[in-house]
Design a protein around this motif. Structure first.
Motif, PDB file in Angstrom:
ATOM      1  N   LEU A   1      -3.563  -2.704  11.548  1.00 18.31           N
ATOM      2  CA  LEU A   1      -3.431  -3.523  10.289  1.00 18.31           C
ATOM      3  C   LEU A   1      -4.008  -3.011   9.034  1.00 18.31           C
ATOM      4  N   LEU A   2      -5.119  -2.325   9.257  1.00 18.34           N
ATOM      5  CA  LEU A   2      -5.741  -1.635   7.930  1.00 18.34           C
ATOM      6  C   LEU A   2      -4.870  -0.549   7.325  1.00 18.34           C
ATOM      7  N   TYR A   3      -4.192   0.184   8.154  1.00 15.99           N
ATOM      8  CA  TYR A   3      -3.142   1.294   7.660  1.00 15.99           C
ATOM      9  C   TYR A   3      -2.010   0.506   6.948  1.00 15.99           C
ATOM     10  N   VAL A   4      -1.728  -0.703   7.866  1.00 17.17           N
ATOM     11  CA  VAL A   4      -0.362  -1.498   7.198  1.00 17.17           C
ATOM     12  C   VAL A   4      -0.933  -2.075   5.603  1.00 17.17           C
ATOM     13  N   PHE A   5      -1.936  -2.350   5.597  1.00 15.06           N
ATOM     14  CA  PHE A   5      -2.378  -3.098   4.501  1.00 15.06           C
ATOM     15  C   PHE A   5      -2.377  -1.791   3.231  1.00 15.06           C
ATOM     16  N   ALA A   6      -2.878  -0.516   3.561  1.00 12.02           N
ATOM     17  CA  ALA A   6      -3.002   0.668   2.725  1.00 12.02           C
ATOM     18  C   ALA A   6      -1.425   0.871   2.245  1.00 12.02           C
ATOM     19  N   GLN A   7      -0.697   0.796   3.169  1.00  9.18           N
ATOM     20  CA  GLN A   7       0.988   1.107   3.035  1.00  9.18           C
ATOM     21  C   GLN A   7       1.288  -0.049   2.180  1.00  9.18           C
ATOM     22  N   LEU A   8       1.039  -1.305   2.351  1.00 10.64           N
ATOM     23  CA  LEU A   8       1.509  -2.348   1.404  1.00 10.64           C
ATOM     24  C   LEU A   8       0.981  -2.149   0.089  1.00 10.64           C
ATOM     25  N   ILE A   9      -0.048  -2.017  -0.034  1.00  4.05           N
ATOM     26  CA  ILE A   9      -0.810  -1.791  -1.440  1.00  4.05           C
ATOM     27  C   ILE A   9       0.070  -0.464  -2.287  1.00  4.05           C
TER      28      ILE A   9
ATOM     29  N   ALA B   1       3.139   0.507  -1.710  1.00  2.00           N
ATOM     30  CA  ALA B   1       4.429  -0.088  -2.024  1.00  2.00           C
ATOM     31  C   ALA B   1       4.457  -0.855  -2.897  1.00  2.00           C
ATOM     32  N   GLY B   2       3.366  -1.472  -3.475  1.00  2.00           N
ATOM     33  CA  GLY B   2       3.514  -2.619  -4.314  1.00  2.00           C
ATOM     34  C   GLY B   2       3.539  -4.030  -3.983  1.00  2.00           C
ATOM     35  N   TYR B   3       3.526  -4.259  -2.564  1.00  2.00           N
ATOM     36  CA  TYR B   3       3.680  -5.525  -1.969  1.00  2.00           C
ATOM     37  C   TYR B   3       2.491  -6.377  -1.924  1.00  2.00           C
ATOM     38  N   LEU B   4       1.299  -5.529  -1.970  1.00  2.00           N
ATOM     39  CA  LEU B   4      -0.089  -6.336  -1.662  1.00  2.00           C
ATOM     40  C   LEU B   4      -1.063  -5.998  -3.029  1.00  2.00           C
ATOM     41  N   ASP B   5      -1.374  -7.151  -3.351  1.00  2.00           N
ATOM     42  CA  ASP B   5      -2.626  -7.104  -4.354  1.00  2.00           C
ATOM     43  C   ASP B   5      -3.969  -6.982  -3.493  1.00  2.00           C
ATOM     44  N   GLU B   6      -4.843  -6.034  -3.904  1.00  2.00           N
ATOM     45  CA  GLU B   6      -5.856  -5.712  -3.037  1.00  2.00           C
ATOM     46  C   GLU B   6      -6.993  -6.900  -2.926  1.00  2.00           C
ATOM     47  N   LYS B   7      -6.742  -7.671  -4.237  1.00  2.00           N
ATOM     48  CA  LYS B   7      -7.760  -8.741  -4.357  1.00  2.00           C
ATOM     49  C   LYS B   7      -7.525  -9.756  -3.196  1.00  2.00           C
ATOM     50  N   LEU B   8      -6.450  -9.924  -2.781  1.00  2.00           N
ATOM     51  CA  LEU B   8      -6.127 -10.870  -1.204  1.00  2.00           C
ATOM     52  C   LEU B   8      -7.249 -10.242  -0.274  1.00  2.00           C
ATOM     53  N   LEU B   9      -7.595  -9.179  -0.354  1.00  2.00           N
ATOM     54  CA  LEU B   9      -8.360  -8.304   0.791  1.00  2.00           C
ATOM     55  C   LEU B   9      -9.987  -8.688   0.548  1.00  2.00           C
TER      56      LEU B   9
ATOM     57  N   LEU C   1      -6.035   5.188   1.260  1.00  2.00           N
ATOM     58  CA  LEU C   1      -5.328   5.196  -0.008  1.00  2.00           C
ATOM     59  C   LEU C   1      -5.510   6.759  -0.818  1.00  2.00           C
ATOM     60  N   ALA C   2      -6.922   7.057  -0.782  1.00  2.00           N
ATOM     61  CA  ALA C   2      -7.234   8.317  -1.354  1.00  2.00           C
ATOM     62  C   ALA C   2      -6.744   9.465  -0.576  1.00  2.00           C
ATOM     63  N   PHE C   3      -6.685   9.425   0.744  1.00  2.00           N
ATOM     64  CA  PHE C   3      -6.234  10.393   1.385  1.00  2.00           C
ATOM     65  C   PHE C   3      -4.676  10.670   1.006  1.00  2.00           C
ATOM     66  N   VAL C   4      -4.134   9.704   0.913  1.00  2.28           N
ATOM     67  CA  VAL C   4      -2.630   9.850   0.489  1.00  2.28           C
ATOM     68  C   VAL C   4      -2.312  10.149  -0.830  1.00  2.28           C
ATOM     69  N   ALA C   5      -2.882   9.652  -1.531  1.00  2.00           N
ATOM     70  CA  ALA C   5      -3.143  10.147  -2.980  1.00  2.00           C
ATOM     71  C   ALA C   5      -3.199  11.559  -3.228  1.00  2.00           C
ATOM     72  N   SER C   6      -4.300  12.101  -2.507  1.00  2.00           N
ATOM     73  CA  SER C   6      -4.678  13.356  -2.657  1.00  2.00           C
ATOM     74  C   SER C   6      -3.538  14.415  -2.269  1.00  2.00           C
TER      75      SER C   6
END
Lengths: 114, 114
Positions: free
Chosen positions: B71-79, B81-89, B104-109
Protein backbone atom coordinates in the motif's frame (compact mmCIF):
# COMPACT_ATOMS: atom_id res chain seq x y z
CA UNK A 1 -17.46 -24.34 -53.27
CA UNK A 2 -13.76 -23.64 -53.72
CA UNK A 3 -14.03 -25.21 -57.19
CA UNK A 4 -16.04 -22.33 -58.57
CA UNK A 5 -14.47 -20.22 -61.25
CA UNK A 6 -14.69 -16.49 -60.75
CA UNK A 7 -14.63 -14.34 -63.88
CA UNK A 8 -12.94 -10.97 -63.79
CA UNK A 9 -16.31 -9.17 -63.78
CA UNK A 10 -17.56 -11.41 -60.96
CA UNK A 11 -14.47 -10.68 -58.90
CA UNK A 12 -14.95 -6.96 -59.44
CA UNK A 13 -18.62 -7.17 -58.48
CA UNK A 14 -17.82 -9.32 -55.42
CA UNK A 15 -15.18 -6.89 -54.23
CA UNK A 16 -17.58 -3.99 -54.56
CA UNK A 17 -20.35 -5.84 -52.69
CA UNK A 18 -17.90 -6.84 -49.96
CA UNK A 19 -16.49 -3.32 -49.53
CA UNK A 20 -19.97 -1.79 -49.49
CA UNK A 21 -21.11 -4.23 -46.81
CA UNK A 22 -18.01 -3.48 -44.75
CA UNK A 23 -18.71 0.24 -44.95
CA UNK A 24 -22.30 -0.44 -43.83
CA UNK A 25 -21.17 -2.60 -40.91
CA UNK A 26 -18.65 0.03 -39.79
CA UNK A 27 -21.16 2.88 -40.15
CA UNK A 28 -23.74 0.97 -38.06
CA UNK A 29 -21.12 0.22 -35.42
CA UNK A 30 -20.01 3.86 -35.35
CA UNK A 31 -23.61 5.04 -34.89
CA UNK A 32 -24.19 2.53 -32.07
CA UNK A 33 -20.89 3.50 -30.50
CA UNK A 34 -21.72 7.22 -30.60
CA UNK A 35 -25.09 6.59 -29.01
CA UNK A 36 -23.62 4.38 -26.26
CA UNK A 37 -20.73 6.78 -25.62
CA UNK A 38 -23.18 9.65 -25.18
CA UNK A 39 -25.06 7.62 -22.58
CA UNK A 40 -21.98 6.84 -20.44
CA UNK A 41 -22.37 8.29 -16.95
CA UNK A 42 -20.54 5.75 -14.77
CA UNK A 43 -17.14 4.04 -15.06
CA UNK A 44 -18.97 0.71 -15.40
CA UNK A 45 -20.74 2.06 -18.53
CA UNK A 46 -17.33 2.90 -19.96
CA UNK A 47 -15.99 -0.62 -19.39
CA UNK A 48 -19.15 -2.09 -20.91
CA UNK A 49 -18.54 0.04 -23.96
CA UNK A 50 -14.98 -1.27 -24.13
CA UNK A 51 -16.37 -4.83 -24.11
CA UNK A 52 -18.89 -3.89 -26.80
CA UNK A 53 -16.17 -2.41 -29.03
CA UNK A 54 -13.92 -5.44 -28.59
CA UNK A 55 -16.75 -7.81 -29.56
CA UNK A 56 -17.79 -5.72 -32.57
CA UNK A 57 -14.18 -5.52 -33.77
CA UNK A 58 -13.73 -9.27 -33.42
CA UNK A 59 -17.06 -10.00 -35.16
CA UNK A 60 -16.22 -7.73 -38.08
CA UNK A 61 -12.71 -9.17 -38.42
CA UNK A 62 -14.06 -12.71 -38.42
CA UNK A 63 -17.02 -12.10 -40.70
CA UNK A 64 -15.31 -10.13 -43.45
CA UNK A 65 -13.21 -12.95 -44.87
CA UNK A 66 -12.43 -12.36 -48.54
CA UNK A 67 -11.28 -15.83 -49.57
CA UNK A 68 -13.11 -17.09 -52.64
CA UNK A 69 -13.51 -20.45 -50.89
CA UNK A 70 -15.59 -18.68 -48.20
CA UNK A 71 -17.07 -15.74 -50.01
CA UNK A 72 -20.54 -17.09 -50.87
CA UNK A 73 -21.15 -18.07 -47.24
CA UNK A 74 -19.80 -14.70 -46.16
CA UNK A 75 -22.25 -13.00 -48.50
CA UNK A 76 -25.14 -15.04 -47.08
CA UNK A 77 -24.09 -14.04 -43.57
CA UNK A 78 -23.84 -10.37 -44.55
CA UNK A 79 -27.32 -10.46 -46.10
CA UNK A 80 -28.71 -11.98 -42.88
CA UNK A 81 -26.95 -9.33 -40.78
CA UNK A 82 -28.50 -6.56 -42.90
CA UNK A 83 -25.11 -5.36 -44.16
CA UNK A 84 -25.48 -6.45 -47.78
CA UNK A 85 -28.20 -5.77 -50.32
CA UNK A 86 -28.69 -8.87 -52.51
CA UNK A 87 -29.12 -6.63 -55.55
CA UNK A 88 -25.38 -5.97 -55.44
CA UNK A 89 -24.86 -9.65 -56.28
CA UNK A 90 -26.80 -9.55 -59.55
CA UNK A 91 -24.19 -10.51 -62.12
CA UNK A 92 -22.79 -13.50 -60.24
CA UNK A 93 -23.34 -16.81 -62.02
CA UNK A 94 -26.56 -18.66 -61.15
CA UNK A 95 -24.73 -21.55 -59.47
CA UNK A 96 -23.05 -19.11 -57.09
CA UNK A 97 -26.32 -17.34 -56.33
CA UNK A 98 -27.92 -20.74 -55.68
CA UNK A 99 -25.29 -21.49 -53.03
CA UNK A 100 -26.13 -18.21 -51.29
CA UNK A 101 -29.88 -18.85 -51.51
CA UNK A 102 -29.50 -22.40 -50.14
CA UNK A 103 -27.45 -21.08 -47.23
CA UNK A 104 -30.06 -18.41 -46.47
CA UNK A 105 -32.92 -20.94 -46.72
CA UNK A 106 -31.07 -23.48 -44.56
CA UNK A 107 -30.33 -21.03 -41.75
CA UNK A 108 -33.86 -19.59 -41.94
CA UNK A 109 -35.41 -23.07 -41.63
CA UNK A 110 -33.11 -23.92 -38.73
CA UNK A 111 -34.09 -20.69 -36.92
CA UNK A 112 -37.78 -21.37 -37.54
CA UNK A 113 -37.60 -24.91 -36.15
CA UNK A 114 -35.17 -24.04 -33.35
CA UNK B 1 7.33 -3.10 4.65
CA UNK B 2 4.90 -5.94 5.25
CA UNK B 3 6.00 -5.89 8.89
CA UNK B 4 4.30 -2.58 9.59
CA UNK B 5 1.44 -2.56 12.00
CA UNK B 6 -1.65 -0.72 10.87
CA UNK B 7 -3.87 0.71 13.59
CA UNK B 8 -7.61 0.81 13.10
CA UNK B 9 -7.54 4.57 12.50
CA UNK B 10 -4.71 4.19 9.98
CA UNK B 11 -6.62 1.51 8.12
CA UNK B 12 -9.67 3.72 7.96
CA UNK B 13 -7.61 6.67 6.75
CA UNK B 14 -5.81 4.51 4.18
CA UNK B 15 -9.07 3.14 2.84
CA UNK B 16 -10.46 6.63 2.46
CA UNK B 17 -7.32 7.89 0.68
CA UNK B 18 -7.36 4.85 -1.61
CA UNK B 19 -11.04 5.19 -2.50
CA UNK B 20 -10.70 8.93 -3.11
CA UNK B 21 -7.73 8.37 -5.43
CA UNK B 22 -9.66 5.68 -7.30
CA UNK B 23 -12.57 8.06 -7.80
CA UNK B 24 -10.16 10.69 -9.10
CA UNK B 25 -8.51 8.24 -11.51
CA UNK B 26 -11.90 7.08 -12.81
CA UNK B 27 -13.21 10.63 -13.17
CA UNK B 28 -10.11 11.67 -15.14
CA UNK B 29 -10.43 8.62 -17.36
CA UNK B 30 -14.13 9.32 -17.93
CA UNK B 31 -13.39 12.93 -18.92
CA UNK B 32 -10.64 11.82 -21.33
CA UNK B 33 -12.91 9.12 -22.71
CA UNK B 34 -15.76 11.58 -23.32
CA UNK B 35 -13.44 13.97 -25.10
CA UNK B 36 -11.95 11.21 -27.28
CA UNK B 37 -15.36 9.71 -28.03
CA UNK B 38 -16.63 13.09 -29.19
CA UNK B 39 -13.70 13.36 -31.60
CA UNK B 40 -14.30 9.95 -33.25
CA UNK B 41 -15.04 10.40 -36.95
CA UNK B 42 -13.49 7.26 -38.50
CA UNK B 43 -13.68 3.55 -37.60
CA UNK B 44 -9.94 3.66 -36.91
CA UNK B 45 -10.56 6.34 -34.23
CA UNK B 46 -13.08 4.00 -32.62
CA UNK B 47 -10.60 1.10 -32.46
CA UNK B 48 -7.95 3.44 -31.05
CA UNK B 49 -10.40 4.38 -28.34
CA UNK B 50 -10.99 0.71 -27.60
CA UNK B 51 -7.21 0.27 -27.18
CA UNK B 52 -7.09 3.34 -24.94
CA UNK B 53 -9.90 2.02 -22.71
CA UNK B 54 -8.30 -1.41 -22.43
CA UNK B 55 -4.98 0.12 -21.37
CA UNK B 56 -6.58 2.48 -18.87
CA UNK B 57 -8.62 -0.36 -17.36
CA UNK B 58 -5.55 -2.55 -17.06
CA UNK B 59 -3.48 0.27 -15.54
CA UNK B 60 -6.15 1.07 -12.98
CA UNK B 61 -6.63 -2.60 -12.07
CA UNK B 62 -2.89 -3.06 -11.61
CA UNK B 63 -2.24 0.16 -9.75
CA UNK B 64 -5.05 0.03 -7.21
CA UNK B 65 -3.75 -2.87 -5.16
CA UNK B 66 -5.03 -2.70 -1.58
CA UNK B 67 -2.67 -5.15 0.09
CA UNK B 68 -1.02 -3.68 3.16
CA UNK B 69 2.28 -5.14 1.96
CA UNK B 70 2.02 -2.94 -1.16
CA UNK B 71 0.00 0.00 0.00
CA UNK B 72 2.74 2.55 0.77
CA UNK B 73 4.27 2.05 -2.70
CA UNK B 74 0.80 2.25 -4.19
CA UNK B 75 0.26 5.56 -2.40
CA UNK B 76 3.56 6.91 -3.72
CA UNK B 77 2.56 5.89 -7.22
CA UNK B 78 -0.85 7.53 -6.87
CA UNK B 79 0.74 10.77 -5.64
CA UNK B 80 3.06 10.77 -8.68
CA UNK B 81 0.13 10.12 -11.01
CA UNK B 82 -1.75 13.09 -9.56
CA UNK B 83 -4.54 10.90 -8.20
CA UNK B 84 -3.81 11.29 -4.51
CA UNK B 85 -3.35 14.39 -2.37
CA UNK B 86 -0.66 13.74 0.24
CA UNK B 87 -2.73 15.63 2.80
CA UNK B 88 -5.08 12.65 2.94
CA UNK B 89 -2.22 10.62 4.42
CA UNK B 90 -1.73 12.88 7.46
CA UNK B 91 -2.42 10.56 10.37
CA UNK B 92 -0.28 7.66 9.15
CA UNK B 93 2.68 6.90 11.41
CA UNK B 94 5.92 8.70 10.57
CA UNK B 95 7.72 5.50 9.58
CA UNK B 96 5.05 4.79 6.96
CA UNK B 97 5.16 8.32 5.63
CA UNK B 98 8.96 8.06 5.44
CA UNK B 99 8.64 4.99 3.21
CA UNK B 100 6.38 6.97 0.87
CA UNK B 101 8.72 9.97 0.85
CA UNK B 102 11.75 7.79 0.15
CA UNK B 103 9.94 6.15 -2.75
CA UNK B 104 8.95 9.54 -4.17
CA UNK B 105 12.49 10.91 -3.77
CA UNK B 106 14.06 7.79 -5.29
CA UNK B 107 11.87 7.82 -8.39
CA UNK B 108 12.28 11.59 -8.76
CA UNK B 109 16.09 11.29 -8.61
CA UNK B 110 16.03 8.45 -11.14
CA UNK B 111 13.88 10.51 -13.52
CA UNK B 112 16.16 13.53 -13.12
CA UNK B 113 19.30 11.54 -13.90
CA UNK B 114 17.66 9.43 -16.61
Amino acid sequence: MSDFNWSISEKKLARHAFDTALETALAKTMAEFKSKAGAVTQPSDMWELEDYLRERRRDIDRTFDYRYSQLLYVFAQLIRAGYLDEKLLVGLSQDKRDVIQRDLAFVASRSASG
